[in-house]
Design a protein around this motif. Sequence first.
Motif, PDB file in Angstrom:
ATOM      1  N   ASP A   8     115.403  -0.707  -7.210  1.00 25.25           N
ATOM      2  CA  ASP A   8     115.326   0.019  -8.483  1.00 25.25           C
ATOM      3  C   ASP A   8     116.698   0.350  -9.061  1.00 25.25           C
ATOM      4  OD1 ASP A   8     112.512   0.084  -8.402  1.00 25.25           O
ATOM      5  OD2 ASP A   8     112.571   1.816  -7.052  1.00 25.25           O
ATOM      6  N   GLN A   9     117.759  -0.050  -8.383  1.00 26.75           N
ATOM      7  CA  GLN A   9     119.095   0.303  -8.833  1.00 26.75           C
ATOM      8  C   GLN A   9     119.609  -0.641  -9.922  1.00 26.75           C
ATOM      9  OE1 GLN A   9     121.805   0.445  -5.502  1.00 26.75           O
ATOM     10  NE2 GLN A   9     121.343   2.591  -5.076  1.00 26.75           N
ATOM     11  N   ILE A  10     120.599  -0.149 -10.652  1.00 30.37           N
ATOM     12  CA  ILE A  10     121.444  -0.987 -11.501  1.00 30.37           C
ATOM     13  C   ILE A  10     122.813  -1.020 -10.830  1.00 30.37           C
ATOM     14  CG2 ILE A  10     122.585  -1.208 -13.745  1.00 30.37           C
ATOM     15  CD1 ILE A  10     120.167   0.093 -15.022  1.00 30.37           C
ATOM     16  N   HIS A  11     123.427  -2.182 -10.797  1.00 25.70           N
ATOM     17  CA  HIS A  11     124.725  -2.337 -10.147  1.00 25.70           C
ATOM     18  C   HIS A  11     125.810  -2.621 -11.184  1.00 25.70           C
ATOM     19  CE1 HIS A  11     123.211  -2.680  -5.920  1.00 25.70           C
ATOM     20  NE2 HIS A  11     122.107  -2.969  -6.587  1.00 25.70           N
ATOM     21  N   LEU A  12     126.900  -1.887 -11.072  1.00 25.33           N
ATOM     22  CA  LEU A  12     128.112  -2.229 -11.807  1.00 25.33           C
ATOM     23  C   LEU A  12     128.972  -3.041 -10.844  1.00 25.33           C
ATOM     24  CD1 LEU A  12     130.224  -2.099 -14.063  1.00 25.33           C
ATOM     25  CD2 LEU A  12     130.897   0.166 -13.204  1.00 25.33           C
ATOM     26  N   VAL A  13     129.050  -4.330 -11.086  1.00 19.70           N
ATOM     27  CA  VAL A  13     129.820  -5.233 -10.234  1.00 19.70           C
ATOM     28  C   VAL A  13     131.095  -5.615 -10.977  1.00 19.70           C
ATOM     29  CG1 VAL A  13     129.831  -7.432  -8.989  1.00 19.70           C
ATOM     30  CG2 VAL A  13     127.720  -6.085  -9.131  1.00 19.70           C
ATOM     31  N   VAL A  14     132.235  -5.486 -10.302  1.00 23.70           N
ATOM     32  CA  VAL A  14     133.523  -5.684 -10.967  1.00 23.70           C
ATOM     33  C   VAL A  14     134.386  -6.646 -10.172  1.00 23.70           C
ATOM     34  CG1 VAL A  14     135.615  -4.560 -11.815  1.00 23.70           C
ATOM     35  CG2 VAL A  14     133.428  -3.332 -11.869  1.00 23.70           C
ATOM     36  N   HIS A  15     134.957  -7.615 -10.877  1.00 24.96           N
ATOM     37  CA  HIS A  15     136.019  -8.444 -10.291  1.00 24.96           C
ATOM     38  C   HIS A  15     137.300  -8.090 -11.036  1.00 24.96           C
ATOM     39  CE1 HIS A  15     138.461 -11.900  -9.120  1.00 24.96           C
ATOM     40  NE2 HIS A  15     137.615 -12.043  -8.107  1.00 24.96           N
ATOM     41  N   LEU A  16     138.273  -7.559 -10.302  1.00 26.54           N
ATOM     42  CA  LEU A  16     139.478  -7.034 -10.935  1.00 26.54           C
ATOM     43  C   LEU A  16     140.487  -8.115 -11.307  1.00 26.54           C
ATOM     44  CD1 LEU A  16     139.852  -3.900  -8.660  1.00 26.54           C
ATOM     45  CD2 LEU A  16     139.348  -3.882 -11.106  1.00 26.54           C
ATOM     46  N   ALA A  17     140.248  -9.353 -10.858  1.00 28.68           N
ATOM     47  CA  ALA A  17     141.106 -10.480 -11.201  1.00 28.68           C
ATOM     48  C   ALA A  17     142.558 -10.206 -10.792  1.00 28.68           C
ATOM     49  CB  ALA A  17     140.981 -10.811 -12.693  1.00 28.68           C
ATOM     50  N   ARG A  18     143.486 -10.878 -11.434  1.00 31.86           N
ATOM     51  CA  ARG A  18     144.877 -10.797 -10.987  1.00 31.86           C
ATOM     52  C   ARG A  18     145.535  -9.466 -11.346  1.00 31.86           C
ATOM     53  NH1 ARG A  18     149.081 -15.587 -11.979  1.00 31.86           N
ATOM     54  NH2 ARG A  18     147.744 -16.429 -10.332  1.00 31.86           N
ATOM     55  N   ALA A  19     145.295  -8.973 -12.545  1.00 28.28           N
ATOM     56  CA  ALA A  19     146.046  -7.811 -13.025  1.00 28.28           C
ATOM     57  C   ALA A  19     145.170  -6.592 -13.276  1.00 28.28           C
ATOM     58  CB  ALA A  19     146.802  -8.174 -14.308  1.00 28.28           C
ATOM     59  N   GLY A  20     143.951  -6.601 -12.746  1.00 32.11           N
ATOM     60  CA  GLY A  20     143.065  -5.464 -12.956  1.00 32.11           C
ATOM     61  C   GLY A  20     143.221  -4.394 -11.889  1.00 32.11           C
ATOM     62  N   TRP A  21     142.774  -3.185 -12.241  1.00 24.78           N
ATOM     63  CA  TRP A  21     142.827  -2.088 -11.267  1.00 24.78           C
ATOM     64  C   TRP A  21     141.828  -1.005 -11.662  1.00 24.78           C
ATOM     65  CZ3 TRP A  21     144.105  -2.488  -6.619  1.00 24.78           C
ATOM     66  CH2 TRP A  21     144.324  -1.363  -5.809  1.00 24.78           C
ATOM     67  N   LEU A  22     141.524  -0.159 -10.703  1.00 24.71           N
ATOM     68  CA  LEU A  22     140.662   1.002 -10.939  1.00 24.71           C
ATOM     69  C   LEU A  22     141.521   2.256 -10.849  1.00 24.71           C
ATOM     70  CD1 LEU A  22     137.128   1.698  -9.581  1.00 24.71           C
ATOM     71  CD2 LEU A  22     138.897   3.435  -9.292  1.00 24.71           C
ATOM     72  N   HIS A  23     141.519   3.052 -11.908  1.00 28.69           N
ATOM     73  CA  HIS A  23     142.276   4.309 -11.948  1.00 28.69           C
ATOM     74  C   HIS A  23     141.294   5.468 -11.993  1.00 28.69           C
ATOM     75  CE1 HIS A  23     146.242   2.434 -12.704  1.00 28.69           C
ATOM     76  NE2 HIS A  23     145.527   1.527 -13.341  1.00 28.69           N
ATOM     77  N   TYR A  24     141.306   6.297 -10.970  1.00 22.71           N
ATOM     78  CA  TYR A  24     140.391   7.436 -10.938  1.00 22.71           C
ATOM     79  C   TYR A  24     141.044   8.622 -11.630  1.00 22.71           C
ATOM     80  CZ  TYR A  24     136.249   9.853  -9.423  1.00 22.71           C
ATOM     81  OH  TYR A  24     135.045  10.503  -9.432  1.00 22.71           O
ATOM     82  N   ARG A  25     140.298   9.295 -12.470  1.00 19.36           N
ATOM     83  CA  ARG A  25     140.799  10.461 -13.213  1.00 19.36           C
ATOM     84  C   ARG A  25     140.026  11.700 -12.769  1.00 19.36           C
ATOM     85  NH1 ARG A  25     144.926   7.320 -15.155  1.00 19.36           N
ATOM     86  NH2 ARG A  25     144.147   5.637 -16.494  1.00 19.36           N
ATOM     87  N   GLU A  26     140.741  12.701 -12.338  1.00 20.55           N
ATOM     88  CA  GLU A  26     140.074  13.969 -12.012  1.00 20.55           C
ATOM     89  C   GLU A  26     139.564  14.662 -13.262  1.00 20.55           C
ATOM     90  OE1 GLU A  26     139.196  14.978  -9.108  1.00 20.55           O
ATOM     91  OE2 GLU A  26     140.172  13.299  -8.106  1.00 20.55           O
ATOM     92  N   ALA A  27     140.246  14.393 -14.375  1.00 16.48           N
ATOM     93  CA  ALA A  27     139.801  14.925 -15.675  1.00 16.48           C
ATOM     94  C   ALA A  27     140.419  14.067 -16.772  1.00 16.48           C
ATOM     95  CB  ALA A  27     140.215  16.380 -15.851  1.00 16.48           C
ATOM     96  N   PHE A  28     139.637  13.733 -17.782  1.00 18.68           N
ATOM     97  CA  PHE A  28     140.151  12.958 -18.903  1.00 18.68           C
ATOM     98  C   PHE A  28     140.770  13.894 -19.924  1.00 18.68           C
ATOM     99  CE2 PHE A  28     136.861  10.181 -17.133  1.00 18.68           C
ATOM    100  CZ  PHE A  28     137.571   8.990 -17.029  1.00 18.68           C
ATOM    101  N   LYS A  29     141.834  13.452 -20.555  1.00 17.18           N
ATOM    102  CA  LYS A  29     142.543  14.287 -21.521  1.00 17.18           C
ATOM    103  C   LYS A  29     141.715  14.525 -22.780  1.00 17.18           C
ATOM    104  CE  LYS A  29     147.163  12.864 -20.019  1.00 17.18           C
ATOM    105  NZ  LYS A  29     148.442  12.215 -20.417  1.00 17.18           N
TER     106      LYS A  29
END
Length: 291
Positions: A70-91
């Motif tokens: 029953d889930q939806i999946h967010l699947v990500v391929h970051l490729a060569r120059a991609g990254w994940l940046h976690y934010r504790e709070a958005f400005k």
Amino acid sequence: MPELPEVEALGAYLRERAVGHTVERFEVSSFSALKTFDPPPTAIAGLEVTSAGRHGKFLDIGLGPREEKDQIHLVVHLARAGWLHYREAFKSATPLKPGSGPIAVRVRLDDGSGFDLTEAGTQKSLAAYLVRDPGEVPGVARLGPDALAVTRDEFAERICGRNGQVKGVLTDQEVLAGIGNAYSDEILHTAKISPFALTGKLTEEQMTALYEATRQVETDAVARSVGMKAAELKGEKRAGMRVHARTGLPCPVCGDTVREVSFADKSLQYCPTCQTGGKPLADRRLSKLIR
């Protein structure tokens, strides 16, 4: 490019920080990054983040009911120059505008935190998919077994099943999932094998060394990476390398100079003394210029 250890660590970080929170908003700035249209981005608003893991170098974030079907999946391929940046709070609470710099996708969570999927440079290859089954993602469907999930005999069978230069076969995701350009340099250096060695000519001793080096390099990198914040992972990866991206520096094993072979869109690094009997490999790019 993020490889098996970094994606494993990103999954672990999301399990610690994001799992249990609800998606408040899913925003797309780079429409070329989102490769699917059904389910739509609006479908995941209000869904709980219930899991985070990987398939090879693909990050898989589970959303919705705990039952996998029953889930939806967010699947990500970051490729060569991609990254994940976690934010504790958005400005700002203002939604992203199309083409908002390097940000491709933003996921806002109910506690004010969340993460951005970003990509540097002009060549945009980061890919995000919203799917009900990760197997719907073409790249995931084609993956071979995980590089850390095979026995020595399975490893040898997969490697010898593709005749070619060992560097290229080792990084073929249909052969083994998770190994990329950087860690393959480290694996081959540890195994003391030339990147241009032919898989069909590897001895049993070399195959065993290659298998053990794969497990050692990848397992050690995972151990160093898991538990670190997303922002620290790139630095940890660079610091752990012995030959990759160290052209011109001394090999930490024998002291010889680390050499490079350049191709159109990437390069490899190796130690002549440790891997090629002291003989430098021909740099294809320089050879063409000399002609």
